[in-house]
Motif scaffolding. Structure first.
Motif, mmCIF file in Angstrom:
data_model
loop_
_atom_site.group_PDB
_atom_site.id
_atom_site.type_symbol
_atom_site.label_atom_id
_atom_site.label_comp_id
_atom_site.label_asym_id
_atom_site.label_seq_id
_atom_site.Cartn_x
_atom_site.Cartn_y
_atom_site.Cartn_z
ATOM 1 N N ALA A 94 0.833 -1.209 0.000
ATOM 2 C CA ALA A 94 0.000 0.000 0.000
ATOM 3 C C ALA A 94 0.867 1.259 0.000
ATOM 4 O O ALA A 94 0.603 2.213 -0.751
ATOM 5 C CB ALA A 94 -0.933 -0.013 1.206
ATOM 6 N N LEU A 95 1.907 1.266 0.828
ATOM 7 C CA LEU A 95 2.822 2.409 0.834
ATOM 8 C C LEU A 95 3.554 2.544 -0.496
ATOM 9 O O LEU A 95 3.797 3.664 -0.975
ATOM 10 C CB LEU A 95 3.821 2.258 1.977
ATOM 11 C CG LEU A 95 3.242 2.376 3.391
ATOM 12 C CD1 LEU A 95 4.296 2.044 4.434
ATOM 13 C CD2 LEU A 95 2.681 3.772 3.620
ATOM 14 N N ALA A 96 3.894 1.409 -1.120
ATOM 15 C CA ALA A 96 4.569 1.448 -2.416
ATOM 16 C C ALA A 96 3.656 2.040 -3.485
ATOM 17 O O ALA A 96 4.104 2.801 -4.348
ATOM 18 C CB ALA A 96 5.014 0.040 -2.813
ATOM 19 N N ILE A 97 2.375 1.698 -3.442
ATOM 20 C CA ILE A 97 1.433 2.245 -4.422
ATOM 21 C C ILE A 97 1.279 3.755 -4.238
ATOM 22 O O ILE A 97 1.246 4.522 -5.214
ATOM 23 C CB ILE A 97 0.076 1.529 -4.298
ATOM 24 C CG1 ILE A 97 0.212 0.069 -4.742
ATOM 25 C CG2 ILE A 97 -0.992 2.244 -5.123
ATOM 26 C CD1 ILE A 97 -1.038 -0.762 -4.537
ATOM 27 N N ILE A 98 1.206 4.209 -2.989
ATOM 28 C CA ILE A 98 1.126 5.649 -2.736
ATOM 29 C C ILE A 98 2.390 6.342 -3.236
ATOM 30 O O ILE A 98 2.332 7.456 -3.783
ATOM 31 C CB ILE A 98 0.890 5.902 -1.238
ATOM 32 C CG1 ILE A 98 -0.481 5.360 -0.817
ATOM 33 C CG2 ILE A 98 0.982 7.390 -0.926
ATOM 34 C CD1 ILE A 98 -0.745 5.455 0.668
ATOM 35 N N TYR A 99 3.551 5.688 -3.059
ATOM 36 C CA TYR A 99 4.795 6.247 -3.593
ATOM 37 C C TYR A 99 4.725 6.390 -5.103
ATOM 38 O O TYR A 99 5.189 7.401 -5.663
ATOM 39 C CB TYR A 99 5.973 5.355 -3.194
ATOM 40 C CG TYR A 99 7.150 5.449 -4.124
ATOM 41 C CD1 TYR A 99 7.896 6.623 -4.222
ATOM 42 C CD2 TYR A 99 7.517 4.378 -4.936
ATOM 43 C CE1 TYR A 99 8.975 6.718 -5.087
ATOM 44 C CE2 TYR A 99 8.586 4.468 -5.799
ATOM 45 C CZ TYR A 99 9.317 5.628 -5.869
ATOM 46 O OH TYR A 99 10.375 5.728 -6.741
ATOM 47 N N CYS A 100 4.130 5.427 -5.787
ATOM 48 C CA CYS A 100 3.992 5.512 -7.248
ATOM 49 C C CYS A 100 3.120 6.707 -7.651
ATOM 50 O O CYS A 100 3.411 7.400 -8.626
ATOM 51 C CB CYS A 100 3.405 4.216 -7.795
ATOM 52 S SG CYS A 100 4.501 2.779 -7.672
ATOM 53 N N PHE A 101 2.067 6.944 -6.884
ATOM 54 C CA PHE A 101 1.233 8.115 -7.154
ATOM 55 C C PHE A 101 2.039 9.397 -6.945
ATOM 56 O O PHE A 101 1.907 10.363 -7.704
ATOM 57 C CB PHE A 101 0.009 8.101 -6.235
ATOM 58 C CG PHE A 101 -1.139 7.288 -6.745
ATOM 59 C CD1 PHE A 101 -2.212 7.884 -7.371
ATOM 60 C CD2 PHE A 101 -1.150 5.913 -6.607
ATOM 61 C CE1 PHE A 101 -3.272 7.144 -7.847
ATOM 62 C CE2 PHE A 101 -2.201 5.150 -7.067
ATOM 63 C CZ PHE A 101 -3.271 5.762 -7.694
ATOM 64 N N GLY A 102 2.858 9.401 -5.899
ATOM 65 C CA GLY A 102 3.700 10.574 -5.668
ATOM 66 C C GLY A 102 4.711 10.784 -6.782
ATOM 67 O O GLY A 102 4.990 11.923 -7.167
ATOM 68 N N TRP A 103 5.267 9.696 -7.314
ATOM 69 C CA TRP A 103 6.204 9.836 -8.433
ATOM 70 C C TRP A 103 5.505 10.438 -9.637
ATOM 71 O O TRP A 103 6.056 11.320 -10.318
ATOM 72 C CB TRP A 103 6.778 8.462 -8.822
ATOM 73 C CG TRP A 103 7.493 8.507 -10.135
ATOM 74 C CD1 TRP A 103 8.765 8.915 -10.363
ATOM 75 C CD2 TRP A 103 6.946 8.166 -11.417
ATOM 76 N NE1 TRP A 103 9.053 8.846 -11.700
ATOM 77 C CE2 TRP A 103 7.958 8.388 -12.373
ATOM 78 C CE3 TRP A 103 5.706 7.696 -11.844
ATOM 79 C CZ2 TRP A 103 7.752 8.156 -13.726
ATOM 80 C CZ3 TRP A 103 5.492 7.458 -13.182
ATOM 81 C CH2 TRP A 103 6.520 7.692 -14.114
ATOM 82 N N PHE A 104 4.283 10.014 -9.910
ATOM 83 C CA PHE A 104 3.559 10.562 -11.055
ATOM 84 C C PHE A 104 3.293 12.047 -10.865
ATOM 85 O O PHE A 104 3.415 12.841 -11.808
ATOM 86 C CB PHE A 104 2.239 9.807 -11.245
ATOM 87 C CG PHE A 104 1.467 10.259 -12.447
ATOM 88 C CD1 PHE A 104 1.798 9.794 -13.714
ATOM 89 C CD2 PHE A 104 0.407 11.143 -12.319
ATOM 90 C CE1 PHE A 104 1.086 10.213 -14.824
ATOM 91 C CE2 PHE A 104 -0.315 11.564 -13.418
ATOM 92 C CZ PHE A 104 0.034 11.096 -14.685
ATOM 93 N N ALA A 105 2.934 12.434 -9.624
ATOM 94 C CA ALA A 105 2.714 13.858 -9.356
ATOM 95 C C ALA A 105 3.998 14.645 -9.553
ATOM 96 O O ALA A 105 3.989 15.759 -10.110
ATOM 97 C CB ALA A 105 2.185 14.041 -7.933
ATOM 98 N N GLY A 106 5.126 14.093 -9.110
ATOM 99 C CA GLY A 106 6.401 14.766 -9.310
ATOM 100 C C GLY A 106 6.791 14.837 -10.781
ATOM 101 O O GLY A 106 7.405 15.810 -11.227
ATOM 102 N N ARG A 107 6.440 13.799 -11.540
ATOM 103 C CA ARG A 107 6.735 13.805 -12.974
ATOM 104 C C ARG A 107 5.984 14.923 -13.680
ATOM 105 O O ARG A 107 6.467 15.500 -14.662
ATOM 106 C CB ARG A 107 6.359 12.451 -13.573
ATOM 107 C CG ARG A 107 6.665 12.299 -15.055
ATOM 108 C CD ARG A 107 6.238 10.924 -15.541
ATOM 109 N NE ARG A 107 6.432 10.770 -16.975
ATOM 110 C CZ ARG A 107 7.562 10.404 -17.547
ATOM 111 N NH1 ARG A 107 8.609 10.144 -16.800
ATOM 112 N NH2 ARG A 107 7.658 10.281 -18.857
ATOM 113 N N MET A 108 4.792 15.237 -13.190
ATOM 114 C CA MET A 108 3.999 16.323 -13.761
ATOM 115 C C MET A 108 4.348 17.666 -13.121
ATOM 116 O O MET A 108 3.588 18.614 -13.209
ATOM 117 C CB MET A 108 2.506 16.029 -13.561
ATOM 118 C CG MET A 108 2.061 14.710 -14.169
ATOM 119 S SD MET A 108 2.431 14.540 -15.922
ATOM 120 C CE MET A 108 1.336 15.785 -16.584
#
Length: 360
Positions: A204-218
């Protein structure tokens, strides 16, 4: 949410009192329902001991490293890894899942150490990121081969280490995609499939990290954070549905996805999107929605009797209240007065609800 057997026990007592079920049938009915699997102290200590054993093996090899020739070093690493993996396979064959799980976890840790030590043996210049990824893939392979949640957890940890090594944060479209984008969904599937709480928390924490990476990519745009908050909210709703269907440890995803949704929504309010683009704050409108959402999550957590969701709602509500007070520019005395009034209102409401429930 209480376990299935606990709910049946409570309902069965009501049915017996109402005369719908004979009292002598109670023990037979409850005996036909298996107890929920719980992590007892002995099992927890076995897991801790297994992890410490893996670390002890690595430390022992490192302590005697200089006194062994290169071939002997390599042979020791291969032997220890093969012994742990073979012992895990033997335990699985003998229907000892806990022992197999722990041994495969130790094998994955030993393999990760073997990658770095092998490079040192033969003076091979290695890439730390590649070594972490290789360790993660090997651990996930062991997990799939032996149905080991411990090895899967180790694999996700090493994948995360590889993602965080030499990472350029918020670098826009040039940001390299993390391997966790592929490992996290696999971990979520295995956590639900195998019913593992630790693996569910890590995933679950890893999935939230992936969402954070996408936000940072944008490049951390507020609209993106709002969109991701909605996606996480939808994921939390799906996890809640699984939780209602008694899927083991789906409630872990329900709690963490809810926390992620509120976190991303809170961050969006401090990025230029709602009002003046030159302002760092989104304004009181965002704070009001934040307060309402936090209160709704708190109520939902109490309704579902979900401790993690309830805690997330409480923490989010505290954060929203503090943010609102800061926006209003209240001093400490005024803020203390507001909190006092809220506390009194909460206590009075709680006493009234308890009294009405007692009279009912």
């Amino acid at each position: 949410m209480a376990g299935y057997k606990e709910r049946v026990t409570k309902d069965l007592d009501l049915w017996i009192a109402a005369g719908h079920v004979a009292a002598d049938k109670r023990a037979a009915i409850l005996g036909s329902i298996p107890d929920a699997r719980r992590l007892d102290a002995a099992t927890a200590l076995a897991w801790v001991g297994g992890l410490l054993l893996g670390i002890a093996i690595i430390a022992f090899i490192g302590a005697n490293w200089d006194g062994m020739p290169k071939i002997a070093r390599f042979a020791v690493l291969i032997t220890v890894f093969a012994a742990c993996a073979g012992a895990g396979a033997w335990a699985a064959h003998k229907a000892r899942p806990i022992a197999s799980n722990i041994l495969l976890m130790i094998a994955s840790v030993v393999f990760a150490a073997a990658i770095g030590l092998t490079g040192q043996i033969f003076d091979i210049a290695g890439d730390p990121k590649a070594a972490a990824y290789a360790s993660g893939i090997a651990a996930l392979a062991l997990a799939l081969a032996g149905r080991s949640t411990g090895a899967a957890t180790v694999g996700l940890v090493f994948i995360a280490i590889g993602d965080f090594t030499d990472r350029q944060w918020f670098s826009g479209a040039e940001s390299e995609a993390p391997w966790m984008l592929f490992a996290a969904p696999l971990g979520a599937f295995l956590a639900l499939r195998w019913g593992s709480a630790p693996l569910a928390h890590v995933t679950a924490l890893a999935i939230i990290y992936c969402f954070g990476w996408f936000a940072g990519r944008m490049e951390a745009d507020a609209g993106v954070f709002l969109f991701l908050a909605l996606l996480l909210g939808a994921a939390a709703a799906g996890a809640r549905w699984l939780y209602a269907q008694e899927r083991a440890f789906s409630g872990v995803f329900f709690g963490w996805f809810t926390a992620g949704a509120l976190l991303f929504f809170a961050i969006a309010g401090y990025l230029p999107w709602f009002g003046d683009e030159n302002s760092a704050n989104a304004g009181l409108a965002h704070r009001l929605v934040w307060l309402l959402a936090s209160g709704g999550v708190l109520a939902l957590g109490r309704f579902d009797r979900h401790a993690l969701v309830t805690a997330v709602g409480v923490l989010s509500l505290i954060g929203a209240v503090c943010a609102t007070l800061m926006d209003l520019g209240l001093d400490l005395m005024a803020a203390a007065g507001v909190f006092l009034l809220c506390a009194i209102a909460a206590l009075v409401a709680g006493l009234m609800l308890r009294r009405s429930k007692t009279h009912a």
